[in-house]
Design a protein around this motif. Structure first.
Motif, PDB file in Angstrom:
ATOM      1  N   SER A 248      11.054 -56.727   4.514  1.00  0.00           N
ATOM      2  CA  SER A 248      10.170 -57.147   3.429  1.00  0.00           C
ATOM      3  C   SER A 248      10.680 -58.421   2.775  1.00  0.00           C
ATOM      4  O   SER A 248       9.912 -59.355   2.507  1.00  0.00           O
ATOM      5  N   GLU A 249      11.991 -58.471   2.540  1.00  0.00           N
ATOM      6  CA  GLU A 249      12.565 -59.667   1.938  1.00  0.00           C
ATOM      7  C   GLU A 249      12.452 -60.864   2.895  1.00  0.00           C
ATOM      8  O   GLU A 249      12.131 -61.980   2.477  1.00  0.00           O
ATOM      9  N   PHE A 250      12.725 -60.618   4.169  1.00  0.00           N
ATOM     10  CA  PHE A 250      12.633 -61.700   5.152  1.00  0.00           C
ATOM     11  C   PHE A 250      11.210 -62.268   5.181  1.00  0.00           C
ATOM     12  O   PHE A 250      11.020 -63.493   5.186  1.00  0.00           O
ATOM     13  N   LEU A 276      20.404 -63.233   4.425  1.00  0.00           N
ATOM     14  CA  LEU A 276      19.925 -61.955   4.929  1.00  0.00           C
ATOM     15  C   LEU A 276      20.502 -61.672   6.322  1.00  0.00           C
ATOM     16  O   LEU A 276      20.935 -60.563   6.615  1.00  0.00           O
ATOM     17  N   CYS A 277      20.479 -62.684   7.156  1.00  0.00           N
ATOM     18  CA  CYS A 277      20.930 -62.506   8.546  1.00  0.00           C
ATOM     19  C   CYS A 277      22.417 -62.200   8.641  1.00  0.00           C
ATOM     20  O   CYS A 277      22.872 -61.637   9.638  1.00  0.00           O
ATOM     21  N   LYS A 278      23.178 -62.562   7.626  1.00  0.00           N
ATOM     22  CA  LYS A 278      24.608 -62.256   7.629  1.00  0.00           C
ATOM     23  C   LYS A 278      24.866 -60.769   7.409  1.00  0.00           C
ATOM     24  O   LYS A 278      25.970 -60.291   7.659  1.00  0.00           O
ATOM     25  N   ASN A 279      23.864 -60.064   6.928  1.00  0.00           N
ATOM     26  CA  ASN A 279      24.016 -58.624   6.686  1.00  0.00           C
ATOM     27  C   ASN A 279      22.799 -57.895   7.248  1.00  0.00           C
ATOM     28  O   ASN A 279      22.003 -57.334   6.514  1.00  0.00           O
ATOM     29  N   ALA A 280      22.667 -57.948   8.557  1.00  0.00           N
ATOM     30  CA  ALA A 280      21.497 -57.369   9.226  1.00  0.00           C
ATOM     31  C   ALA A 280      21.849 -56.125  10.031  1.00  0.00           C
ATOM     32  O   ALA A 280      21.127 -55.758  10.958  1.00  0.00           O
TER      33      ALA A 280
END
Length: 320
Positions: A248-250, A276-280
């Motif tokens: 949702s955030e992405f 975001l991608c650093k904590n996926a």
């Protein structure tokens, strides 16, 4: 009147025998409990060591509704009492509860749109060894204040009292909660918990609380979850978000980026996507493939080298 006296008597019994540290808060609590209470619900917990008789846990919670004109006067007095006693408290906090929301605002000075995500915060005041707690400020828009004091009668120096109040105005009335709890102090609760293996499952993955505590140490103790300030937010300890929240955030950041992929806000939104991608870790393999596909599309619509490099790094992290 009889019921009010019973409530006040119970409240007085909940208080420590040494009142010097928090005496102003106690007096302000007493004054509010004596006033025009419309509806009251009380909850009481008391535990003692069976061998020594020493108190080990206590919680006294009072929920009631007052006409707003009466409530405002007392709330102001209680706030002032917390201010007077805060210098002898080892923890003092105030705040306002807010639900999760994504806000978009325009920064007129920089002529750009700024996106901010406000996360839900829930405050729990510990009781006893921390397995029990009292919730504070749970209603949307509720204000809260609380302070923790050493129990001067405790020879072990391990226990504390915590005083708390929250309130919210609704339809001309004010809903108020007063709470007093007795618990081990944060450092004592960590020591108490050694030797126990407590685990939780997040997104199908087991997380051992002891390992989290060792990894983040005082950071976790100070911000989000295992002390008297309990505001548990998984983002604060780098635990993976649920895929629903992550995606949702992405998608939100993606939409904002596509509005102006070469404008002043593009770098901000691209950086947010990278964070975001650093904590996926909470994403499944097929979900990561979907996100990679979307990021490749984003990369194609911008000519900014820095942003393209950020998106390359996003793809690399998601591919691991």
């Amino acid at each position: 009147m009889k019921s009010k006296n019973l409530i006040l008597s119970a409240m007085l019994m909940a208080l420590p025998s040494t009142l010097m540290a928090q005496q102003n808060i106690q007096k302000a609590f007493d004054a509010l409990l004596k006033d025009k209470i419309v509806e009251t619900k009380t909850q009481h917990t008391l535990e003692r060591d069976p061998e020594t008789g020493q108190k080990t846990a206590q919680a006294d919670v009072y929920d009631f509704t007052l006409p707003t004109l009466y409530a405002r006067k007392h709330i102001k007095e209680i706030q002032e009492a917390f201010e007077k006693d805060k210098d002898v408290a080892y923890t003092y906090r105030t705040g306002t509860h807010r639900q999760d929301e994504v806000n978009e605002r325009v920064d007129k000075k920089r002529h750009e749109t700024v996106l901010s995500v406000i996360h839900y915060s829930r405050i729990q005041i510990a009781v006893g060894d921390g397995k029990q707690s009292v919730a504070i400020g749970t209603k949307e828009g509720a204000n809260y204040v609380y302070a923790c004091f050493n129990d001067e009668d405790d020879a072990t120096k391990k226990y504390r009292y915590c005083y708390a109040m929250d309130w919210v105005e609704q339809n001309g009335e004010t809903i108020v909660r007063l709470a007093v709890t007795y618990a081990l102090k944060p450092e004592a609760r960590k020591s108490y918990g050694k030797g126990r293996i407590t685990s939780v499952t997040l997104n199908g993955k087991p997380l051992k609380i002891d390992e989290i505590m060792d990894a983040v140490g005082d950071q976790l103790e100070n911000i989000k979850g295992f002390n008297d300030r309990f505001e548990f937010d998984l983002d604060s300890i780098d635990a993976p978000k649920s895929s629903y929240i992550w995606l949702s955030e992405f998608n939100t950041y993606k939409k904002f980026f596509l509005k102006n992929p070469d404008g002043n806000t593009a770098t901000h939104h691209a950086t947010s996507i990278y964070n975001l991608c650093k904590n996926a870790d909470g994403l499944e393999a097929d979900e990561k493939k979907l996100v990679i596909s979307e990021i490749k599309k984003l990369k194609e619509v911008t000519g900014d080298d820095f942003i393209q490099n950020l998106f390359d790094m996003c793809i690399e992290r998601l591919g691991k």
